[in-house]
Design a protein around this motif. Sequence first.
Motif, PDB file in Angstrom:
ATOM      1  N   ASN A  69      61.634  71.035  15.773  1.00 58.15           N
ATOM      2  CA  ASN A  69      62.785  70.907  14.870  1.00 58.15           C
ATOM      3  C   ASN A  69      63.322  72.240  14.349  1.00 58.15           C
ATOM      4  O   ASN A  69      63.849  72.313  13.247  1.00 58.15           O
ATOM      5  CB  ASN A  69      62.470  69.964  13.696  1.00 58.15           C
ATOM      6  N   MET A  70      63.220  73.272  15.155  1.00 56.23           N
ATOM      7  CA  MET A  70      63.855  74.551  14.833  1.00 56.23           C
ATOM      8  C   MET A  70      65.246  74.538  15.441  1.00 56.23           C
ATOM      9  O   MET A  70      65.474  73.933  16.486  1.00 56.23           O
ATOM     10  CB  MET A  70      63.040  75.713  15.398  1.00 56.23           C
ATOM     11  N   LYS A  71      66.183  75.204  14.789  1.00 53.79           N
ATOM     12  CA  LYS A  71      67.559  75.288  15.274  1.00 53.79           C
ATOM     13  C   LYS A  71      67.780  76.664  15.891  1.00 53.79           C
ATOM     14  O   LYS A  71      67.431  77.681  15.276  1.00 53.79           O
ATOM     15  CB  LYS A  71      68.556  75.083  14.135  1.00 53.79           C
ATOM     16  N   ILE A  72      68.356  76.691  17.102  1.00 56.94           N
ATOM     17  CA  ILE A  72      68.676  77.943  17.782  1.00 56.94           C
ATOM     18  C   ILE A  72      70.152  77.908  18.136  1.00 56.94           C
ATOM     19  O   ILE A  72      70.609  76.995  18.828  1.00 56.94           O
ATOM     20  CB  ILE A  72      67.823  78.129  19.048  1.00 56.94           C
ATOM     21  N   CYS A  73      70.890  78.888  17.680  1.00 53.28           N
ATOM     22  CA  CYS A  73      72.324  78.965  17.935  1.00 53.28           C
ATOM     23  C   CYS A  73      72.579  79.836  19.158  1.00 53.28           C
ATOM     24  O   CYS A  73      72.052  80.943  19.255  1.00 53.28           O
ATOM     25  CB  CYS A  73      73.037  79.566  16.729  1.00 53.28           C
ATOM     26  N   SER A  74      73.394  79.328  20.084  1.00 60.31           N
ATOM     27  CA  SER A  74      73.691  80.054  21.316  1.00 60.31           C
ATOM     28  C   SER A  74      75.183  80.013  21.598  1.00 60.31           C
ATOM     29  O   SER A  74      75.893  79.116  21.155  1.00 60.31           O
ATOM     30  CB  SER A  74      72.933  79.431  22.492  1.00 60.31           C
ATOM     31  N   SER A  75      75.613  80.968  22.404  1.00 60.78           N
ATOM     32  CA  SER A  75      77.022  81.047  22.779  1.00 60.78           C
ATOM     33  C   SER A  75      77.348  79.986  23.832  1.00 60.78           C
ATOM     34  O   SER A  75      76.659  79.888  24.844  1.00 60.78           O
ATOM     35  CB  SER A  75      77.327  82.433  23.341  1.00 60.78           C
ATOM     36  N   PRO A  76      78.400  79.206  23.633  1.00 53.71           N
ATOM     37  CA  PRO A  76      78.755  78.176  24.615  1.00 53.71           C
ATOM     38  C   PRO A  76      79.305  78.749  25.918  1.00 53.71           C
ATOM     39  O   PRO A  76      79.372  78.042  26.920  1.00 53.71           O
ATOM     40  CB  PRO A  76      79.805  77.332  23.893  1.00 53.71           C
ATOM     41  N   THR A  77      79.672  80.019  25.943  1.00 55.26           N
ATOM     42  CA  THR A  77      80.208  80.622  27.165  1.00 55.26           C
ATOM     43  C   THR A  77      79.119  81.259  28.025  1.00 55.26           C
ATOM     44  O   THR A  77      79.386  81.643  29.157  1.00 55.26           O
ATOM     45  CB  THR A  77      81.260  81.696  26.823  1.00 55.26           C
ATOM     46  N   ASP A  78      77.905  81.345  27.517  1.00 51.60           N
ATOM     47  CA  ASP A  78      76.794  81.923  28.265  1.00 51.60           C
ATOM     48  C   ASP A  78      76.412  80.988  29.413  1.00 51.60           C
ATOM     49  O   ASP A  78      76.160  79.800  29.198  1.00 51.60           O
ATOM     50  CB  ASP A  78      75.606  82.127  27.323  1.00 51.60           C
ATOM     51  N   PRO A  79      76.360  81.492  30.666  1.00 47.84           N
ATOM     52  CA  PRO A  79      76.026  80.640  31.813  1.00 47.84           C
ATOM     53  C   PRO A  79      74.652  79.972  31.713  1.00 47.84           C
ATOM     54  O   PRO A  79      74.494  78.822  32.134  1.00 47.84           O
ATOM     55  CB  PRO A  79      76.066  81.598  33.006  1.00 47.84           C
ATOM     56  N   THR A  80      73.665  80.652  31.127  1.00 48.30           N
ATOM     57  CA  THR A  80      72.346  80.021  30.990  1.00 48.30           C
ATOM     58  C   THR A  80      72.379  78.883  29.974  1.00 48.30           C
ATOM     59  O   THR A  80      71.671  77.891  30.124  1.00 48.30           O
ATOM     60  CB  THR A  80      71.271  81.057  30.593  1.00 48.30           C
ATOM     61  N   VAL A  81      73.215  79.009  28.965  1.00 51.49           N
ATOM     62  CA  VAL A  81      73.376  77.946  27.966  1.00 51.49           C
ATOM     63  C   VAL A  81      74.047  76.738  28.611  1.00 51.49           C
ATOM     64  O   VAL A  81      73.628  75.606  28.411  1.00 51.49           O
ATOM     65  CB  VAL A  81      74.182  78.452  26.750  1.00 51.49           C
TER      66      VAL A  81
END
Length: 108
Positions: A69-81
């Motif tokens: 239940n940890m939150k990790i914020c990532s870029s939606p334009t990142d190909p790995t994301v």
Amino acid sequence: MALRILLSLLLLAASLLLHQAEGVDNPASDCCLKTSQKTIPIKLVKTYSIQGPESGCVLRAVVFTTKKNMKICSSPTDPTVQKLIKSLDNRRKNPSQRKPKRQKRKQV
């Protein structure tokens, strides 16, 4: 006596205004302020959600929730994301294709 009632009403009105100003019901109070560049292993991720202006947040981001239940914020334009999002969507659509969890051996 009238002064006490007036002061009580003023105090009540002030506390109500402060309560509204804090934004208790504001969905933007839990927005990502920056994104992480680290790669997240799929085995750690439970779900994801997308935040942006439509949810009251300034930054557009993908918020992954881990199994702890940890939150990790990532870029939606990142190909790995984007690849991780597709994998999670496939996992949700085809739960029978998931690998079964390894069972612990019983000690004799």
